[in-house]
Design an enzyme around this catalytic site. Sequence first.
Site, PDB file in Angstrom:
ATOM      1  N   GLY A  91       3.197   5.704   4.090  1.00 32.38           N
ATOM      2  CA  GLY A  91       1.822   5.215   4.180  1.00 32.38           C
ATOM      3  C   GLY A  91       1.254   5.166   2.770  1.00 32.38           C
ATOM      4  N   ASP A 148      -0.654  -2.216   2.235  1.00 36.10           N
ATOM      5  CA  ASP A 148       0.068  -1.538   1.148  1.00 36.10           C
ATOM      6  C   ASP A 148      -0.292  -2.099  -0.215  1.00 36.10           C
ATOM      7  OD1 ASP A 148       1.805  -1.073   3.663  1.00 36.10           O
ATOM      8  OD2 ASP A 148       2.404   0.432   2.179  1.00 36.10           O
ATOM      9  N   ARG A 196       9.289   3.815  -4.374  1.00 37.18           N
ATOM     10  CA  ARG A 196       9.052   2.707  -3.447  1.00 37.18           C
ATOM     11  C   ARG A 196       8.219   1.641  -4.175  1.00 37.18           C
ATOM     12  NH1 ARG A 196       7.398   4.077   2.549  1.00 37.18           N
ATOM     13  NH2 ARG A 196       8.387   2.041   2.852  1.00 37.18           N
TER      14      ARG A 196
HETATM   15  O1  MRU Z   1       6.863   1.987   5.186  1.00 36.24           O
HETATM   16  P1  MRU Z   1       5.586   2.731   5.440  1.00 36.24           P
HETATM   17  O2  MRU Z   1       5.590   3.529   6.691  1.00 36.24           O
HETATM   18  O3  MRU Z   1       5.155   3.542   4.226  1.00 36.24           O
HETATM   19  O4  MRU Z   1       4.509   1.568   5.633  1.00 36.24           O
HETATM   20  C1  MRU Z   1       3.207   1.914   5.946  1.00 36.24           C
HETATM   21  C2  MRU Z   1       2.364   0.757   6.240  1.00 36.24           C
HETATM   22  O5  MRU Z   1       2.777  -0.381   6.170  1.00 36.24           O
HETATM   23  C3  MRU Z   1       0.932   1.028   6.544  1.00 36.24           C
HETATM   24  O6  MRU Z   1       0.416   0.073   7.411  1.00 36.24           O
HETATM   25  C4  MRU Z   1       0.142   0.975   5.235  1.00 36.24           C
HETATM   26  O7  MRU Z   1       0.703   1.819   4.278  1.00 36.24           O
HETATM   27  C5  MRU Z   1      -1.253   1.337   5.430  1.00 36.24           C
HETATM   28  S1  MRU Z   1      -1.398   3.103   5.544  1.00 36.24           S
HETATM   29  C6  MRU Z   1      -2.951   3.621   5.630  1.00 36.24           C
END
Ligand code: MRU
Length: 330
Positions: free
Chosen positions: A46, A218, A79
């Site tokens: 997230g 993101d 990431r």
């Molecule tokens: O791969 P992730 O689980 O880190 O991706 C998370 C998301 O795509 C969420 O929708 C995004 O980070 C918003 S979190 C408040």
Amino acid sequence: MLPAFQWKGDHLLLIDQRKLPWKEEYLRLKTLEDVAQAIEEMKVRGAPAIGCVAAYGVVLALKEGKSLQEAVARLEKTRPTAVNLFWALERMKRVGEDPVRAEEEARRIEMEDYQANLKMGELGSELVPEDSNLLTHCNAGALATAGYGTAVGVIRRAWEKGRVKKVFVDETRPYLQGARLTTWELLKLGIPTVLITDNMAGHFISRGEIDAIVVGADRIAANGDVANKIGTYTLSVLAREHGIKFIVAAPTSTLDLKTPTGREIPIEERSKEEVLFINGRNIAPLEVEVRHPAFDITPASNITAIVTEKGVVHPPFEEGLRRLADGSND
Ligand code: MRU
């Protein structure tokens, strides 16, 4: 609600999100490498949570006697898509090598994110239609942030205001953030929740069973294009086709105004194993070619509103986002 992470002065206590909802298992992250691997392996995930945890990663590195430069270089590689990571590292770089000042800054980043979520909840809940069924994708809740949640923050505040009947959550293949994490959070909050597989969304939307879609982000480019979990783009097309609201909630730390459009946002490609295996068993022949982009780009033209802690922006987004970033909307 369990926080995704807690700073304990000499280590970071982290709930292992890979184990949820089966097990609430805590990890003690004591070194830069512990933190970097936790982000890479999605024990924490997230966008805002990644930024906060990375800031504490810098603190741990400085306490280990490592240089700021080494810490930032390692964490930057974890990431590529969530810009909150790079935003938090920029802030840590500005503070310098003193571990005490670095710790204060990391705590500030965490606290500001929590406050931003509360504010987005308040602002975004007013956009939610009365008596609505909502759909959300992935997990943009307390677990993805310093607490409360971005998209889930909007949903929970709208629920408290009596605007929400129920929330559809799609499972979010392949990591299942929706099924494993968002349903777990919403049920803990007492919000009526319906789990669907990703490919059911069109069916329910076309029958008028979903009134609005609320997601996190993101990275948001200068023109309002949004990078979010793979599958978000498809939902935005459905929203446009059926004339329902598509609301994005993200703090200003998710804005990347140096990137002109979504086309320039780097999309993380993760391992083929995460698609090919479920619970340790392969679901297709092992030799099949697999692609695994972890995010996609939703064009600004499919978005009804972007909710930030500094205000709500409507199309056309470019000018509104720039005003928010300059602080002239405060
Ligand atoms: O791969 P992730 O689980 O880190 O991706 C998370 C998301 O795509 C969420 O929708 C995004 O980070 C918003 S979190 C408040």
